[in-house]
Design a protein around this motif. Sequence first.
Motif, mmCIF file in Angstrom:
data_model
loop_
_atom_site.group_PDB
_atom_site.id
_atom_site.type_symbol
_atom_site.label_atom_id
_atom_site.label_comp_id
_atom_site.label_asym_id
_atom_site.label_seq_id
_atom_site.Cartn_x
_atom_site.Cartn_y
_atom_site.Cartn_z
ATOM 1 N N GLY A 152 0.935 -1.241 0.025
ATOM 2 C CA GLY A 152 0.011 -0.041 0.094
ATOM 3 C C GLY A 152 1.025 1.139 -0.189
ATOM 4 O O GLY A 152 2.319 1.288 0.344
ATOM 5 N N PHE A 153 0.298 2.323 -0.261
ATOM 6 C CA PHE A 153 0.633 3.653 -0.253
ATOM 7 C C PHE A 153 0.009 4.713 0.408
ATOM 8 O O PHE A 153 -1.306 4.763 0.309
ATOM 9 N N PHE A 154 0.489 5.389 1.407
ATOM 10 C CA PHE A 154 -0.510 6.381 2.169
ATOM 11 C C PHE A 154 0.342 7.661 2.226
ATOM 12 O O PHE A 154 1.550 7.739 2.705
ATOM 13 N N SER A 155 -0.355 8.663 2.082
ATOM 14 C CA SER A 155 0.120 9.945 2.068
ATOM 15 C C SER A 155 -0.866 10.945 2.664
ATOM 16 O O SER A 155 -2.125 10.530 2.591
ATOM 17 N N VAL A 156 -0.523 12.015 3.397
ATOM 18 C CA VAL A 156 -1.515 12.868 4.020
ATOM 19 C C VAL A 156 -1.006 14.137 4.361
ATOM 20 O O VAL A 156 0.451 14.336 4.372
ATOM 21 N N GLN A 157 -1.676 15.085 4.693
ATOM 22 C CA GLN A 157 -1.416 16.794 4.902
ATOM 23 C C GLN A 157 -0.427 17.357 3.929
ATOM 24 O O GLN A 157 0.464 17.801 3.976
ATOM 25 N N ASP A 158 -0.965 17.172 2.711
ATOM 26 C CA ASP A 158 -0.295 18.095 1.452
ATOM 27 C C ASP A 158 -1.527 18.958 1.026
ATOM 28 O O ASP A 158 -2.554 18.510 1.108
ATOM 29 N N PRO A 159 -1.080 20.153 0.497
ATOM 30 C CA PRO A 159 -2.002 21.291 -0.127
ATOM 31 C C PRO A 159 -2.704 20.838 -1.272
ATOM 32 O O PRO A 159 -1.971 20.420 -2.044
ATOM 33 N N VAL A 236 -7.948 3.203 -4.620
ATOM 34 C CA VAL A 236 -7.282 4.514 -4.023
ATOM 35 C C VAL A 236 -8.339 5.501 -3.590
ATOM 36 O O VAL A 236 -9.450 5.564 -4.423
ATOM 37 N N GLU A 237 -8.307 5.708 -2.588
ATOM 38 C CA GLU A 237 -9.131 6.674 -1.983
ATOM 39 C C GLU A 237 -8.420 8.244 -1.784
ATOM 40 O O GLU A 237 -7.193 8.190 -1.067
ATOM 41 N N LEU A 238 -9.264 9.099 -2.036
ATOM 42 C CA LEU A 238 -8.779 10.671 -2.035
ATOM 43 C C LEU A 238 -9.550 11.329 -0.794
ATOM 44 O O LEU A 238 -10.861 11.264 -1.172
ATOM 45 N N ARG A 239 -8.888 11.826 0.089
ATOM 46 C CA ARG A 239 -9.914 12.605 1.031
ATOM 47 C C ARG A 239 -9.490 14.004 1.294
ATOM 48 O O ARG A 239 -8.293 14.061 1.215
ATOM 49 N N ARG A 240 -10.156 14.861 0.825
ATOM 50 C CA ARG A 240 -10.017 16.463 1.103
ATOM 51 C C ARG A 240 -10.663 16.654 2.396
ATOM 52 O O ARG A 240 -11.644 16.359 2.641
ATOM 53 N N TYR A 241 -9.683 17.828 2.919
ATOM 54 C CA TYR A 241 -10.514 18.327 4.249
ATOM 55 C C TYR A 241 -9.658 19.480 4.702
ATOM 56 O O TYR A 241 -8.592 20.064 3.995
ATOM 57 N N TRP A 242 -10.241 20.206 5.709
ATOM 58 C CA TRP A 242 -9.707 21.751 6.021
ATOM 59 C C TRP A 242 -8.615 21.614 7.164
ATOM 60 O O TRP A 242 -8.810 20.464 7.930
ATOM 61 N N SER A 243 -7.687 22.259 6.792
ATOM 62 C CA SER A 243 -6.615 21.976 7.768
ATOM 63 C C SER A 243 -6.049 23.481 7.866
ATOM 64 O O SER A 243 -5.386 24.132 6.954
ATOM 65 N N THR A 244 -5.629 23.801 9.325
ATOM 66 C CA THR A 244 -4.768 25.142 9.586
ATOM 67 C C THR A 244 -4.357 25.046 10.978
ATOM 68 O O THR A 244 -4.378 23.903 11.746
ATOM 69 N N GLN A 245 -3.345 25.912 11.315
ATOM 70 C CA GLN A 245 -2.503 25.795 12.461
ATOM 71 C C GLN A 245 -3.354 26.182 13.609
ATOM 72 O O GLN A 245 -3.104 25.553 14.645
ATOM 73 N N SER A 246 -4.096 27.015 13.795
ATOM 74 C CA SER A 246 -4.906 27.616 14.888
ATOM 75 C C SER A 246 -5.956 26.447 15.296
ATOM 76 O O SER A 246 -6.808 26.008 14.537
#
Length: 273
Positions: A152-159, A236-246
């Motif tokens: 498998g291949f797993f990536s996360v937290q890219d813009p 292959v699953e693609l998940r889009r989500y909101w992410s910010t530092q605060s």
Amino acid sequence: MTDMLSRPTIGELQERAHHEGHDYAKGSPHIRHHRIRERVIAGLHTLVGEVTARTGRCRVLEVGAGHGTFTDHLAAAGASVEVTEMSAPSAAVLRHRFRNNPRVTVTHDPEGGQLLRTDQVDAVVCISVLHHIPDYLGTVGHLVTRIAPGGGFFSVQDPLWYPRRSGASMRLDRGAYLLWRLGQGDLRRGLATRVRRLRGHYDETNEADMAEYHVVRQGVDEVALRELLSAAFERVELRRYWSTQSGVLQSLGERLAPATTFGLYARNRRPED
């Protein structure tokens, strides 16, 4: 123009950005925020469990582990893990942290050459990494060839790729970043960086511009990556989500704001023809 002989390499810029004492959690939503972090951890345990069930083992290549926040979870799930890290100080922290764990090996890889090896692994994990790699499509394409059948291949937290995002998404993302900078007492640096980016002028000697390479390339093309992976994996699953530092803005954004960030999970590598 910066002289080619004096221009720092990506590895050198990464080491400046992730120097000794660098706090990976400070600006990392996937480490700071419980809901994102728990989703990442759950995804890693699922990856290791599924690959082990299919193949009887799980040899993971983790690219750019920082200080090993998620390496612990891969090893706890039963994987053997090789970590590659561009920053020498971070590699030293990793070696010390996992010095008594035979499941984890650490390789200092200042220019990314270790990724181009051809030995097989069962899974590749890239957590907040692909946007640091100039040729991320070529790199992922090669890494896929190293993954054994059933892997498998797993990536996360890219813009997300900027041209595909709405104006509202970009404005909310940038505004949330500047508000977080204000809370850190570092607004001047944040504004200076943002002005250069809005003008399209990047300082090739400045790690604030070049270590976060997605600002030069307008994010990461999640659709192109999904298509690349779909050619080699059953699902292959693609998940889009909101992410910010605060933390406050993360909580609000999860309910109200458009997606800014994505992750990919590719299951069951097909055998080569």
